[in-house]
Design a protein around this motif. Structure first.
Motif, short mmCIF file in Angstrom:
data_model
loop_
_atom_site.label_atom_id
_atom_site.label_comp_id
_atom_site.label_asym_id
_atom_site.label_seq_id
_atom_site.Cartn_x
_atom_site.Cartn_y
_atom_site.Cartn_z
N THR A 174 8.22 51.76 -0.38
CA THR A 174 9.60 51.51 -0.81
C THR A 174 10.04 50.08 -0.53
O THR A 174 10.78 49.47 -1.32
N ALA A 422 18.29 49.67 -1.95
CA ALA A 422 17.93 50.96 -1.34
C ALA A 422 18.59 52.10 -2.10
O ALA A 422 17.96 53.14 -2.35
N TYR A 423 19.83 51.92 -2.50
CA TYR A 423 20.54 53.00 -3.20
C TYR A 423 20.01 53.16 -4.63
O TYR A 423 19.93 54.28 -5.14
N LYS A 426 16.72 55.02 -4.01
CA LYS A 426 16.95 56.39 -3.55
C LYS A 426 17.37 57.29 -4.71
O LYS A 426 17.00 58.47 -4.78
N SER A 429 14.14 58.42 -6.37
CA SER A 429 13.02 58.79 -5.51
C SER A 429 12.93 60.30 -5.34
O SER A 429 13.93 61.02 -5.51
N SER A 431 12.85 63.82 -3.33
CA SER A 431 13.82 64.24 -2.32
C SER A 431 13.35 63.98 -0.89
O SER A 431 14.18 63.80 0.01
N ARG A 434 13.59 59.52 2.43
CA ARG A 434 14.91 59.39 3.05
C ARG A 434 15.42 57.95 2.94
O ARG A 434 14.63 57.01 2.90
N LEU A 435 16.73 57.84 2.93
CA LEU A 435 17.35 56.51 2.85
C LEU A 435 17.00 55.67 4.07
O LEU A 435 16.80 54.45 3.96
N ILE A 438 13.72 53.97 3.57
CA ILE A 438 13.82 52.81 2.68
C ILE A 438 14.40 51.62 3.44
O ILE A 438 13.91 50.50 3.32
#
Length: 474
Positions: A174, A422-423, A426, A429, A431, A434-435, A438
């Motif tokens: 990521t 990141a958003y 996400k 991505s 499930s 996880r944020l 990232i």
């Protein structure tokens, strides 16, 4: 309270409105017109018009109409109209919609998946080959489009599932996509550099020449990190097997590169070469790029009416946002300076008796913090004009400052908690990604960005000024 402190209050209200989520362009215009009415208000002129109407024996309706005419006879409205006309007339900004159109049409040309697959096969013997392919694809695609959200989202749909299937570490995979996707706002033909040039009055071609080596330096540092980390920790990026990549001869790989990598690279080099060597202005080169994007999409049989319509719509929407930001910012900045806010800030900063290095560090920290809640357009258009008048006092070249800002704004997309890359990632991505993973994957690239800025500061003549001076003279 003096007018200068009223101007500072105007700036604080702007920041509050932005944090509350108000539309930035229209907030700038509203504050500019509202405070500008106070700044240019002439009560005597309004009542003189009314008194003349009374003396002439006008009826009550005419007297009220005259008074209202005097009330709205304020120079802020002339200023607002003039600023709008100046933005529309700005030749530099003509390149913005053309480069945007080139980016959107290339994004829809369906060449990224072919490019990523080809680079993966071509770099299969390199440690972390899939990450290397993703980074190079991101760099090339981001350079062609300049649209961070589009690059990160598309590569998240294309490269991330492939890397996860190949047992790549989630943070490692990521981080590569998020960092590579932001390079488009730095490497020419970058829209950010056009907007900065229009804001600061610097030549766009010199900005492009100055940003080229820092952009490739940052991409190279990313590449070194990716390969080194995969070499030291092979479990993060398992090597591909023959079953994964298939059996390809050298001529086959060369043909694949010729049909995937070369066309996009030629398009970018043609646009950049036309600008840097004076064959075309940025606007003319952008028009060539837009036409080249259409030809490229047609060659890949991806040019449909629906895709063309989407590209035009997105281009118009983004261009309108940039232009209205310029209108609002110009109006706001004019009123801010007229009230004495710019002079107050200038006197305060120069009174601190800082060295040029301390000023640079302070300015870059402020821009870094502003990058959390704001987009780069808002930072360049609203806040950079506050710093520009201070540069001569500290003997800092505005070109060097602008490229430092462009590198620094990479961190705006990579720094938690508001890292937009990141958003974007996400959102597409699986499930189980996880944020927080990232965010942790992006942190090493933030350190690399800071390292790149340090190298630029230590060797500006070799990295920032060498190419502009070599092509255009000192």
């Amino acid at each position: 309270m003096t007018d200068a402190y009223i101007a500072v209050g105007m700036l604080l209200i702007l920041l509050l409105a932005i944090f509350l989520g108000f539309p930035v362009a229209f907030t700038l215009m509203a504050l500019g017109v509202g405070f500008g009415y106070y700044a240019y208000y002439d009560v005597g002129r309004m009542w003189r018009s009314y008194d003349r109407a009374v003396e002439a024996g006008a009826d009550t309706f005419t007297q009220v109409e005259t008074w209202l005419g005097g009330f709205f006879n304020n120079r802020i409205f002339d200023l607002f109209v003039n600023q709008t006309y100046s933005v529309i007339q700005n030749d530099v900004l003509t390149a913005v919609p053309l480069f945007l159109f080139m980016g959107y049409i290339v994004e829809r040309a369906n060449i990224v998946d072919r490019l990523f697959s080809t680079l993966y096969i071509a770099t299969s013997r390199v440690p972390g080959s899939m990450a290397v392919a993703a980074l190079v694809t991101c760099t090339l695609f981001a350079t062609a489009t300049g649209i961070v959200g589009a690059v990160v989202t598309l590569m998240g749909l294309l490269a991330l599932p492939a890397m996860l299937k190949a047992k790549y570490d989630i943070r490692y995979a990521t981080g590569v996509i998020c960092a590579g996707g932001t390079l488009g706002i730095l490497i020419p033909p970058s829209i950010l550099l056009i907007v900065y040039a229009a804001t600061s009055g610097i030549s766009v071609v010199r900005m492009y020449a100055g940003a080229l080596l820092p952009g490739f330096l940052l991409a190279g540092l990313y590449l070194v990190y990716v390969v080194t980390r995969a070499s030291l920790q092979p479990r993060l990026a398992p090597r591909p097997t023959k079953e994964d990549i298939g059996d390809h001869t050298v001529p086959q790989v060369a043909l694949m590169m010729l049909t995937s990598f070369v066309p996009l690279a030629v398009l970018i080099l043609a646009v950049l070469g036309a600008i840097l060597f004076g064959f075309a202005t940025p606007s003319e080169a952008a028009a060539i790029g837009a036409l080249g994007g259409l030809v490229l999409a047609a060659a890949y049989r991806a040019l449909t009416w629906q895709r063309l319509k989407e590209s035009i719509y997105l281009t118009a929407r983004t261009s309108a946002m940039v232009c209205w930001l310029f209108v609002g910012s110009a109006t706001f900045a004019s009123v801010f300076a007229y009230l004495g806010g710019q002079q107050l800030i200038s006197d305060f900063v120069t009174g601190l008796d800082m060295s040029p290095l301390m000023f640079l560090i302070m300015a870059q920290i402020i821009i870094f913090i502003l990058g959390w809640p704001l987009e780069w357009t808002e930072i360049i258009v609203i806040f950079i004009p506050i710093f520009i008048p201070l540069l001569p006092h500290f003997d800092i070249d505005p070109l060097f400052f602008g490229i430092l800002v462009a590198v620094n704004l990479q961190t705006a997309f990579l720094s938690p908690p508001m890292a937009m890359s990141a958003y974007y990632l996400k959102g597409v991505s699986p499930s189980h990604v996880r944020l927080t993973d990232i965010f942790l994957g992006m942190l090493p690239y933030m350190a690399i960005v800071i390292l790149c800025m340090v190298i630029m500061y230590l060797f500006p003549d070799s990295i920032v000024f060498w190419l502009p001076n070599a092509i255009y003279g000192g």
